[in-house]
Design an enzyme around this catalytic site. Sequence first.
Site, mmCIF file in Angstrom:
data_model
loop_
_atom_site.group_PDB
_atom_site.id
_atom_site.type_symbol
_atom_site.label_atom_id
_atom_site.label_comp_id
_atom_site.label_asym_id
_atom_site.label_seq_id
_atom_site.Cartn_x
_atom_site.Cartn_y
_atom_site.Cartn_z
ATOM 1 N N HIS A 49 -54.582 48.705 -11.194
ATOM 2 C CA HIS A 49 -55.595 48.314 -10.220
ATOM 3 C C HIS A 49 -54.930 47.635 -9.020
ATOM 4 C CE1 HIS A 49 -55.317 44.509 -12.663
ATOM 5 N NE2 HIS A 49 -55.306 44.018 -11.451
HETATM 6 P P1 TYD Z 1 -57.622 43.448 -17.397
HETATM 7 O O1 TYD Z 1 -58.047 43.401 -15.970
HETATM 8 O O2 TYD Z 1 -57.922 44.689 -18.167
HETATM 9 O O3 TYD Z 1 -56.055 43.141 -17.522
HETATM 10 P P2 TYD Z 1 -54.790 43.901 -16.869
HETATM 11 O O4 TYD Z 1 -54.870 43.708 -15.397
HETATM 12 O O5 TYD Z 1 -53.612 43.212 -17.432
HETATM 13 O O6 TYD Z 1 -54.834 45.335 -17.284
HETATM 14 O O7 TYD Z 1 -58.254 42.196 -18.165
HETATM 15 C C1 TYD Z 1 -58.374 42.136 -19.559
HETATM 16 C C2 TYD Z 1 -59.654 41.405 -19.927
HETATM 17 O O8 TYD Z 1 -59.599 40.035 -19.551
HETATM 18 C C3 TYD Z 1 -60.887 41.984 -19.247
HETATM 19 O O9 TYD Z 1 -61.927 41.997 -20.204
HETATM 20 C C4 TYD Z 1 -61.209 40.989 -18.162
HETATM 21 C C5 TYD Z 1 -60.675 39.693 -18.705
HETATM 22 N N1 TYD Z 1 -60.182 38.758 -17.682
HETATM 23 C C6 TYD Z 1 -60.854 37.575 -17.474
HETATM 24 O O10 TYD Z 1 -61.886 37.275 -18.107
HETATM 25 N N2 TYD Z 1 -60.365 36.698 -16.545
HETATM 26 C C7 TYD Z 1 -59.242 36.962 -15.839
HETATM 27 O O11 TYD Z 1 -58.822 36.132 -15.001
HETATM 28 C C8 TYD Z 1 -58.566 38.222 -16.047
HETATM 29 C C9 TYD Z 1 -57.321 38.578 -15.278
HETATM 30 C C10 TYD Z 1 -59.075 39.077 -16.983
#
Ligand code: TYD
Length: 137
Positions: A49
């Site tokens: 992303h």
């Molecule tokens: P995700 O965006 O999939 O992680 P990455 O960028 O590493 O692939 O996030 C994983 C999960 O954590 C998703 O359910 C959203 C949650 N999350 C939060 O609640 N707060 C945060 O600050 C972040 C970064 C993720």
Amino acid sequence: MQVIKYAFQQHGDNRGQLVALEEFNDIPFKIKRVYYMYDTGKDVTRGFHAHKKLEQILICIHGSCKIRLDNGFEKKVIPLEKPYEGLYVSNSMWREMFDFSEDAVLMVLASELYDEADYIRNYDEFLEFVKNEKKEV
Ligand code: TYD
């Protein structure tokens, strides 16, 4: 593509090492959120992303991993292998994190609170976003 990697000051003595990070001194933005990833499987790639506004510093405080940065025109892979190294990731930058060592802990300092509306999770949408951004400059 310009990659900004910080080597933070290490305060070391015979007891070990210490790194201190202060907003606006060591980190170029106000730190509104800190999160970290661990227990990441060996063959896992995360991220996929970009952000419209958010800026981040990525620090692999334990173990190692690799970060693929893509500004829509160029891609670079940056290894993070030292707890005193920080990789700056601007907004409008597609990122993928991979090649995590078993013991890796990847810490992220972020300039904004969590906001799903700031995410661009579709790669074609991201390319469109950066193209339009370029037109506006
Ligand atoms: P995700 O965006 O999939 O992680 P990455 O960028 O590493 O692939 O996030 C994983 C999960 O954590 C998703 O359910 C959203 C949650 N999350 C939060 O609640 N707060 C945060 O600050 C972040 C970064 C993720």
